[in-house]
Design a protein around this motif. Structure first.
Motif, short mmCIF file in Angstrom:
data_model
loop_
_atom_site.label_atom_id
_atom_site.label_comp_id
_atom_site.label_asym_id
_atom_site.label_seq_id
_atom_site.Cartn_x
_atom_site.Cartn_y
_atom_site.Cartn_z
N THR A 6 0.82 -1.21 0.00
CA THR A 6 0.00 0.00 0.00
C THR A 6 0.86 1.26 0.00
N ALA A 7 1.92 1.26 0.81
CA ALA A 7 2.82 2.42 0.85
C ALA A 7 3.46 2.64 -0.52
N ALA A 8 3.83 1.56 -1.20
CA ALA A 8 4.45 1.70 -2.52
C ALA A 8 3.47 2.28 -3.53
N ALA A 9 2.19 1.88 -3.47
CA ALA A 9 1.19 2.41 -4.40
C ALA A 9 1.00 3.91 -4.20
N VAL A 10 0.91 4.35 -2.94
CA VAL A 10 0.69 5.77 -2.66
C VAL A 10 1.91 6.60 -3.06
N LEU A 11 3.11 6.12 -2.71
CA LEU A 11 4.32 6.88 -3.02
C LEU A 11 4.54 6.96 -4.53
N GLY A 12 4.29 5.87 -5.24
CA GLY A 12 4.46 5.91 -6.69
C GLY A 12 3.54 6.92 -7.35
N SER A 13 2.31 6.99 -6.88
CA SER A 13 1.36 7.97 -7.43
C SER A 13 1.80 9.39 -7.09
N ASN A 15 -4.83 17.73 4.55
CA ASN A 15 -4.62 16.72 5.58
C ASN A 15 -5.80 15.75 5.60
N CYS A 16 -5.51 14.47 5.37
CA CYS A 16 -6.53 13.42 5.43
C CYS A 16 -6.22 12.49 6.60
N GLY A 17 -6.71 12.88 7.78
CA GLY A 17 -6.62 12.02 8.95
C GLY A 17 -5.25 11.90 9.57
N HIS A 18 -4.29 12.75 9.20
CA HIS A 18 -2.92 12.63 9.70
C HIS A 18 -2.65 13.69 10.77
N PRO A 19 -1.73 13.44 11.70
CA PRO A 19 -1.37 14.49 12.67
C PRO A 19 -0.76 15.69 11.96
N TRP A 20 -1.13 16.89 12.41
CA TRP A 20 -0.53 18.09 11.86
C TRP A 20 0.94 18.18 12.28
N ARG A 32 -6.25 13.99 -5.24
CA ARG A 32 -7.22 13.17 -5.97
C ARG A 32 -6.50 12.05 -6.74
N ARG A 33 -5.31 12.32 -7.23
CA ARG A 33 -4.54 11.28 -7.89
C ARG A 33 -4.16 10.18 -6.89
N LEU A 34 -3.76 10.57 -5.68
CA LEU A 34 -3.43 9.59 -4.65
C LEU A 34 -4.64 8.75 -4.27
N ASP A 35 -5.79 9.42 -4.17
CA ASP A 35 -7.01 8.71 -3.81
C ASP A 35 -7.38 7.67 -4.87
N ARG A 36 -7.26 8.03 -6.15
CA ARG A 36 -7.58 7.08 -7.21
C ARG A 36 -6.59 5.91 -7.23
N ALA A 37 -5.30 6.22 -7.03
CA ALA A 37 -4.30 5.15 -7.02
C ALA A 37 -4.53 4.19 -5.85
N PHE A 38 -4.89 4.74 -4.70
CA PHE A 38 -5.13 3.90 -3.54
C PHE A 38 -6.36 3.02 -3.73
N ALA A 39 -7.43 3.60 -4.31
CA ALA A 39 -8.64 2.81 -4.57
C ALA A 39 -8.35 1.70 -5.57
N ARG A 40 -7.54 1.99 -6.58
CA ARG A 40 -7.19 0.96 -7.55
C ARG A 40 -6.38 -0.15 -6.90
N HIS A 41 -5.47 0.22 -6.02
CA HIS A 41 -4.67 -0.78 -5.30
C HIS A 41 -5.56 -1.66 -4.43
N LEU A 101 -9.43 16.11 7.10
CA LEU A 101 -10.39 15.32 6.34
C LEU A 101 -10.27 13.85 6.76
N PRO A 102 -11.25 13.00 6.43
CA PRO A 102 -11.13 11.57 6.74
C PRO A 102 -9.96 10.95 5.98
N PRO A 103 -9.42 9.85 6.47
CA PRO A 103 -8.33 9.16 5.75
C PRO A 103 -8.80 8.67 4.39
N LEU A 104 -7.85 8.42 3.52
CA LEU A 104 -8.17 7.87 2.21
C LEU A 104 -8.64 6.43 2.38
N GLY A 105 -9.71 6.08 1.69
CA GLY A 105 -10.20 4.71 1.73
C GLY A 105 -11.64 4.60 2.16
N PRO A 106 -11.98 4.91 3.43
CA PRO A 106 -13.37 4.68 3.88
C PRO A 106 -14.38 5.60 3.23
#
Length: 360
Positions: A157-164, A222-227, A180-189, A245-250
């Motif tokens: 999962t980390a590799a998919a997000v970083l590559g995008s 920021n999607c669910g990460h500590p500032w 939005r590109r990261l969100d699409r790549a993560f959903a595809r993964h 914002l909520p984390p990517l995925g749900p």
């Protein structure tokens, strides 16, 4: 003559392949042959040696010595084989780490940079935390993320997000497009992983995106990460108090991704990005790790000094290794401006902050 020249490289490759095959065969012989020889020697001694058939004290001592030597040899042999396999596994893990979390250069776009990651899995060098910083025509863009879970299971999962991210930061003119590109790549993964083994239904990842402009302007999503923490002199404060914002995925991303401006990173100020494994770390009495206090003590150190202080304090606090992966990324603004007047969070006048020269 030409045929001879063309044949020489092929012969060299054939010789190298033959040598490698020979090494592999010799390893197999040593791995399986030696224990077989030792076992056969012990059985032969027991069945054929007259001394082994006697019941006297001397005979028993001799038999015990023989079997002790055989057993010790087997243990030493197995230990060496396991250590060899462990070294090979660590070499593979190190290569994977360098490919996934590539070492960052010490300076990016006029910023001094330092980053490191500590995996919670014993023997693993990479886990579910991810980070990257890239100099682009839009400014220095940074990502810090945390995949659900930790250790080797989160690497894909980390590799998919970083590559995008590494592709999107150069193509997208604003952070919203990158996210939005990261969100699409993560959903595809997730879809591909679910189709393959059915284990990604509840996967999610927290992501913090930063953009540091040439004048130090900070933009963030920021999607669910500590500032991150901002270090200015001896003052340590959170970059923002806004709810992420909520984390990517749900949940899907909202249509409106505005409100990105988070002030300015002024010269000699430092940003410390981190994953929640740092502040969630507990000691033997259940007390949480105080990251702001450690940062306050190390606020005047160079980025590498900040990293060292935090990781040393974490190890002391937890008595060894934290129970969750921890990643830190430190960015210090080494750009020089003629003036830094203007309140934080408000863009200073353009005449006071000319575009600085980018240092790569």
């Amino acid at each position: 003559m030409k045929c001879l020249r063309a044949a020489v490289p092929r012969v060299g490759r054939a010789v190298r392949l033959a040598v490698r095959r020979g090494h592999r065969k010799s390893r197999r012989v040593l791995t399986f042959g030696l224990p077989t020889v030792w076992g056969a020697a012990a059985i032969t001694y027991k069945l054929t040696c007259p001394l082994a058939q006697q019941n006297g004290l001397g005979a028993r001592v001799a038999s015990s010595a023989v079997f002790f030597a055989v057993g010790t040899g087997l243990i030493v042999h197995v230990r060496r084989a396991l250590l060899r396999e462990l070294r090979q596994a660590r070499q593979v893990a190190g290569a994977a780490q360098r490919a996934l979390l590539r070492p960052l250069p010490p300076r990016i776009g006029g910023l001094t940079v330092a980053a490191a990651q500590m995996s919670a899995d014993r023997g693993a060098t990479i886990g579910g935390d991810l980070y990257e910083a890239v100099a682009t025509e839009h400014g220095v863009r940074v990502v810090m993320g945390d995949v659900r879970g930790h250790g080797l299971a989160a690497i894909g999962t980390a590799a998919a997000v970083l590559g995008s991210f590494r592709e999107a930061v150069h193509d997208e003119p604003d952070l919203a497009g990158v996210l939005r590109r990261l969100d699409r790549a993560f959903a595809r993964h997730l879809r591909e992983r679910t189709e393959r083994d059915g284990t990604a239904a509840e996967e999610f990842v927290t992501v913090l995106l930063l953009e540091i402009g040439g004048d130090g302007e900070l933009r963030a999503l920021n999607c669910g990460h500590p500032w991150p923490y901002l270090l200015s002199g001896s003052r340590v404060e959170s970059l923002s108090s806004a709810d992420p914002l909520p984390p990517l995925g749900p949940f899907p991303l909202p249509c409106d991704l505005s409100g990105l401006h988070r002030g300015h990173l002024l010269p000699d100020e430092t940003l410390v990005l981190h994953t929640d494994g740092a502040e969630d770390a507990r000691d033997a009495h259940g007390r949480f790790f105080s990251l702001p206090e450690v940062l306050r003590e190390a606020s005047r150190s160079a980025p590498n000094g900040v990293l060292g202080a935090v990781f040393d304090s974490l190890r002391n606090h937890t008595g060894g290794t934290p129970t969750d992966d921890v990643a830190l990324l430190v960015l210090r603004n080494e750009r020089q401006h003629p003036s830094t007047s203007g309140a934080r969070g408000t863009a200073p006048p353009a005449t006071m902050h000319p575009q600085p020269t980018t240092h790569l």
